[in-house]
Write an enzyme that holds these catalytic residues in place. Structure first.
Site, PDB file in Angstrom:
ATOM      1  N   GLY A  90    -116.457 -37.864  21.117  1.00 28.60           N
ATOM      2  CA  GLY A  90    -115.282 -38.101  21.936  1.00 28.60           C
ATOM      3  C   GLY A  90    -115.431 -39.406  22.691  1.00 28.60           C
ATOM      4  N   CYS A  91    -114.869 -39.488  23.882  1.00 27.97           N
ATOM      5  CA  CYS A  91    -114.950 -40.705  24.686  1.00 27.97           C
ATOM      6  C   CYS A  91    -116.405 -41.116  24.879  1.00 27.97           C
ATOM      7  CB  CYS A  91    -114.290 -40.464  26.037  1.00 27.97           C
ATOM      8  SG  CYS A  91    -114.502 -41.815  27.206  1.00 27.97           S
ATOM      9  N   TYR A  92    -116.714 -42.355  24.562  1.00 28.05           N
ATOM     10  CA  TYR A  92    -118.120 -42.769  24.609  1.00 28.05           C
ATOM     11  C   TYR A  92    -118.678 -42.898  26.016  1.00 28.05           C
ATOM     12  CZ  TYR A  92    -115.989 -47.575  24.450  1.00 28.05           C
ATOM     13  OH  TYR A  92    -115.248 -48.708  24.641  1.00 28.05           O
ATOM     14  N   TRP A  93    -117.813 -42.923  27.010  1.00 21.17           N
ATOM     15  CA  TRP A  93    -118.323 -42.945  28.377  1.00 21.17           C
ATOM     16  C   TRP A  93    -119.139 -41.689  28.661  1.00 21.17           C
ATOM     17  CZ3 TRP A  93    -113.251 -44.511  31.387  1.00 21.17           C
ATOM     18  CH2 TRP A  93    -112.982 -45.863  31.143  1.00 21.17           C
TER      19      TRP A  93
END
Length: 261
Positions: A90-93
């Site tokens: 998902g979001c790489y953050w």
């Protein structure tokens, strides 16, 4: 693809370049790689990133000597050998935060994450040097990933894979929370046959736990995580690196789903 997330800052039209330390463990495993043994460092200082961990969190703080590339499958690799791993969740953050900060603090398996970056990885035919805006369109085939260098061999890599399945939902296809699109796929990009074998083994074990009702923390019943050969990793813009570490209250839809296997 529809992009529901609106909290990421707009990235400048600055193109990414291939990661200078992205080197495959086995030269014959990924035919598409543009890197050779001459790019690989001979000595790496084994230490966790200073902004997220102290030296006492890394059981290997001394320098370690990397081994040269081999065209044959290396079954005798020592735990001091540096290798690479790449995960899309998902979001790489959030992916970066849970690996770089949380896993580093909790891990008890010998080895450590030396360094890593968020960025993009896609198929061999994908657009070169994609920008963040390119990937957000969902048409380039790239996935938001966290690419890392680590020591600890197979045992440490298996610990990474197991933790990967603990902080995101691998049963929802191309989606994590409000983020939807192929760029948010659950993917394990493998740099060697050994990594691929471990990834499939852990994925199957997870599926069995879901099937038997031992795990009920996911939305669906089928683990859809894709296991792929690694290709070229393109680092994201600098403002996206260490984002949740620099912005603790920033956007994140990851959470621990279960704590023990």
């Amino acid at each position: 693809m529809i992009k529901f997330r609106s909290k990421k800052p707009q990235q400048q039209k600055k193109k990414s370049t291939p990661n200078p330390f992205k080197i495959p463990v086995q030269e014959d495993f990924i035919a598409s790689t543009e890197y050779t043994s001459t790019n690989r460092p001979t000595t790496v200082n084994c230490r966790c990133d200073s902004d997220v961990a102290n030296d006492d969190l890394c059981p290997k703080s001394a320098s370690v000597v990397t081994q040269s590339l081999s065209k044959s499958h290396d079954t005798t690799a020592t735990k001091d050998k540096t290798e690479f791993a790449c995960f899309g969740a998902g979001c790489y953050w959030g992916t970066e935060k849970f690996f770089k900060h949380d896993f580093t603090a909790k891990n008890t398996v010998p080895g450590c994450i030396i360094r890593g970056e968020v960025g993009f990885m896609g198929p061999k035919t994908a657009k070169e040097n994609p920008t963040y805006n390119d990937v957000c369109m969902g048409s380039t085939g790239h996935v938001e990933v966290y690419n890392m260098e680590y020591t600890g061999g197979s045992e440490f890599y298996e610990a990474l894979v197991r933790y990967f399945f603990q902080f995101h939902d691998p049963t929802v296809l191309n989606k994590q929370g409000n983020d939807r699109g192929t760029q948010y796929a659950s993917v394990i990009y493998c740099y060697s046959d050994d990594q691929k074998e471990i990834a499939f083994k852990v994925k199957q074990e997870l599926q069995e736990r879901v099937d038997t009702g031992k795990l009920s923390c996911y939305l669906q019943k089928r683990v859809t995580t894709d296991v792929r050969n690694s290709t070229i990793f393109y680092p994201a813009h600098e403002e996206h690196q260490n984002y949740l570490i620099n912005n603790p209250n920033g956007y994140c839809n990851h959470r621990m789903r279960f704590t023990e296997w």
